[in-house]
Write a protein that holds these residues in place. Structure first.
Motif, PDB file in Angstrom:
ATOM      1  N   ARG A 150     -19.881  14.144 -18.770  1.00 40.51           N
ATOM      2  CA  ARG A 150     -21.292  13.805 -18.661  1.00 40.51           C
ATOM      3  C   ARG A 150     -21.861  14.340 -17.347  1.00 40.51           C
ATOM      4  NH1 ARG A 150     -21.084   7.550 -20.836  1.00 40.51           N
ATOM      5  NH2 ARG A 150     -23.312   7.605 -20.314  1.00 40.51           N
ATOM      6  N   SER A 151     -23.152  14.685 -17.365  1.00 41.60           N
ATOM      7  CA  SER A 151     -23.794  15.267 -16.187  1.00 41.60           C
ATOM      8  C   SER A 151     -24.932  14.368 -15.712  1.00 41.60           C
ATOM      9  CB  SER A 151     -24.361  16.650 -16.519  1.00 41.60           C
ATOM     10  OG  SER A 151     -25.234  17.090 -15.486  1.00 41.60           O
ATOM     11  N   PRO A 152     -25.045  14.125 -14.403  1.00 40.49           N
ATOM     12  CA  PRO A 152     -26.131  13.289 -13.901  1.00 40.49           C
ATOM     13  C   PRO A 152     -27.510  13.916 -14.079  1.00 40.49           C
ATOM     14  CG  PRO A 152     -24.937  14.301 -12.074  1.00 40.49           C
ATOM     15  CD  PRO A 152     -24.161  14.593 -13.311  1.00 40.49           C
ATOM     16  N   GLU A 153     -27.566  15.211 -14.336  1.00 42.06           N
ATOM     17  CA  GLU A 153     -28.854  15.862 -14.540  1.00 42.06           C
ATOM     18  C   GLU A 153     -29.404  15.644 -15.941  1.00 42.06           C
ATOM     19  OE1 GLU A 153     -28.885  19.922 -13.358  1.00 42.06           O
ATOM     20  OE2 GLU A 153     -28.469  19.459 -11.243  1.00 42.06           O
ATOM     21  N   THR A 154     -28.567  15.093 -16.829  1.00 34.75           N
ATOM     22  CA  THR A 154     -29.021  14.813 -18.198  1.00 34.75           C
ATOM     23  C   THR A 154     -28.700  13.386 -18.636  1.00 34.75           C
ATOM     24  OG1 THR A 154     -26.931  15.695 -19.081  1.00 34.75           O
ATOM     25  CG2 THR A 154     -28.806  17.213 -18.936  1.00 34.75           C
ATOM     26  N   ASP A 155     -27.986  12.637 -17.817  1.00 35.04           N
ATOM     27  CA  ASP A 155     -27.490  11.316 -18.215  1.00 35.04           C
ATOM     28  C   ASP A 155     -28.013  10.238 -17.264  1.00 35.04           C
ATOM     29  OD1 ASP A 155     -25.738   8.989 -18.532  1.00 35.04           O
ATOM     30  OD2 ASP A 155     -24.494  10.309 -19.749  1.00 35.04           O
ATOM     31  N   ALA A 156     -28.907   9.383 -17.764  1.00 27.75           N
ATOM     32  CA  ALA A 156     -29.534   8.357 -16.917  1.00 27.75           C
ATOM     33  C   ALA A 156     -28.530   7.329 -16.415  1.00 27.75           C
ATOM     34  CB  ALA A 156     -30.649   7.656 -17.691  1.00 27.75           C
ATOM     35  N   SER A 157     -27.561   6.969 -17.244  1.00 28.66           N
ATOM     36  CA  SER A 157     -26.579   5.967 -16.832  1.00 28.66           C
ATOM     37  C   SER A 157     -25.726   6.470 -15.677  1.00 28.66           C
ATOM     38  CB  SER A 157     -25.684   5.573 -18.012  1.00 28.66           C
ATOM     39  OG  SER A 157     -26.428   4.934 -19.024  1.00 28.66           O
ATOM     40  N   LEU A 158     -25.303   7.723 -15.775  1.00 33.57           N
ATOM     41  CA  LEU A 158     -24.505   8.310 -14.698  1.00 33.57           C
ATOM     42  C   LEU A 158     -25.332   8.430 -13.425  1.00 33.57           C
ATOM     43  CD1 LEU A 158     -22.170   9.713 -13.350  1.00 33.57           C
ATOM     44  CD2 LEU A 158     -22.672  11.776 -14.680  1.00 33.57           C
ATOM     45  N   LEU A 159     -26.574   8.860 -13.557  1.00 32.07           N
ATOM     46  CA  LEU A 159     -27.438   8.977 -12.383  1.00 32.07           C
ATOM     47  C   LEU A 159     -27.661   7.605 -11.744  1.00 32.07           C
ATOM     48  CD1 LEU A 159     -29.046  11.085 -10.756  1.00 32.07           C
ATOM     49  CD2 LEU A 159     -31.041  10.489 -12.162  1.00 32.07           C
ATOM     50  N   MET A 160     -27.808   6.583 -12.561  1.00 29.57           N
ATOM     51  CA  MET A 160     -27.988   5.222 -12.038  1.00 29.57           C
ATOM     52  C   MET A 160     -26.735   4.762 -11.291  1.00 29.57           C
ATOM     53  SD  MET A 160     -29.886   2.623 -11.567  1.00 29.57           S
ATOM     54  CE  MET A 160     -31.263   2.888 -12.685  1.00 29.57           C
ATOM     55  N   ALA A 161     -25.559   5.044 -11.840  1.00 29.68           N
ATOM     56  CA  ALA A 161     -24.317   4.665 -11.166  1.00 29.68           C
ATOM     57  C   ALA A 161     -24.220   5.331  -9.799  1.00 29.68           C
ATOM     58  CB  ALA A 161     -23.116   5.039 -12.034  1.00 29.68           C
ATOM     59  N   LEU A 162     -24.629   6.599  -9.713  1.00 31.74           N
ATOM     60  CA  LEU A 162     -24.601   7.309  -8.430  1.00 31.74           C
ATOM     61  C   LEU A 162     -25.601   6.710  -7.443  1.00 31.74           C
ATOM     62  CD1 LEU A 162     -24.352  11.010  -9.694  1.00 31.74           C
ATOM     63  CD2 LEU A 162     -22.519   9.623  -8.691  1.00 31.74           C
ATOM     64  N   LYS A 163     -26.773   6.345  -7.934  1.00 28.43           N
ATOM     65  CA  LYS A 163     -27.789   5.729  -7.062  1.00 28.43           C
ATOM     66  C   LYS A 163     -27.274   4.415  -6.498  1.00 28.43           C
ATOM     67  CE  LYS A 163     -32.554   3.933  -7.085  1.00 28.43           C
ATOM     68  NZ  LYS A 163     -33.174   4.808  -6.066  1.00 28.43           N
TER      69      LYS A 163
END
Length: 209
Positions: A150-163
């Protein structure tokens, strides 16, 4: 043998005793009827009834009823996740974040997908603000997601986990995610959620009544 006619006091005592027995019998019948009704209902039925109450803008008494219904559904099938989800919403309305965290952990133990684990981490942090293990919890989930391709540039859940993990990968991915949204409205929502909102504001938005 001579029988004496019962006095008024004796008659009243017998009458009261009879009334009490009738009331107790009626109460027992009502209780058994209630048990029978719930026994005939499936977890799906109980959860649907609870969800209907939640949609009606429940008061304190109705929220307690939601907990009762979902509790019975979980007794029938502890793996039935919709009952736990409705229960979480009721507990949030009641401000009981400790029990929210317990239910979130239960869901994650039943189905350990990344989204369920992420929500469980968030719930634990809200219930225990001083807990220092949350950063690693979010980082572990982010690593798992990336390991799954999964990529944070297309995946909201992954981006949220990183934030939430305060991970440096967030800064390099967030604008790519926003640009990848298909509409102007979606881009505005993403920018508000990931750029304009602080970490604490995001967390609170998930758990505010």
């Amino acid at each position: 043998m001579k029988f004496e006619r019962p006095g008024r006091e004796q008659s009243l005592q017998r009458s009261n005793s009879g009334n009490k027995k009738q009331l107790l019998a009626l109460a027992a019948v009502l209780f058994l009827a209630s048990c029978s009704t719930h026994a005939e209902q499936s977890p799906e039925d109980l959860s649907a009834e609870a969800l209907k109450l939640m949609h009606s803008g429940p008061d304190q008494r109705e929220l307690e009823r939601v907990l009762e219904l979902t509790g019975k559904a979980i007794e029938l099938d502890r793996t039935y996740q919709p009952a736990r989800s409705v229960r979480i919403n009721a507990l949030i309305q009641l401000g009981d974040l400790n029990r929210v965290a317990q239910e979130a952990e239960a869901i994650a133990s039943i189905d350990s997908n990344a989204e369920n684990r992420l929500y469980a981490c968030m719930a634990q942090e809200m219930a225990n603000p001083g807990y220092t293990g949350q950063q690693s919890c979010y980082s572990d989930i982010a690593d798992q997601m990336e390991g799954d391709g999964r990529s944070p540039e297309t995946d909201a859940s992954l981006l949220m986990a990183l934030k939430l993990a305060n991970d440096p990968r967030f800064e390099s991915a967030v604008w790519g995610y926003i640009e990848n949204q298909e509409s102007e409205t979606a881009r505005e929502v993403a920018e508000y959620l990931f750029i304009e909102s602080s970490r604490d504001e995001v967390l609170n938005s998930y758990f505010s009544p």
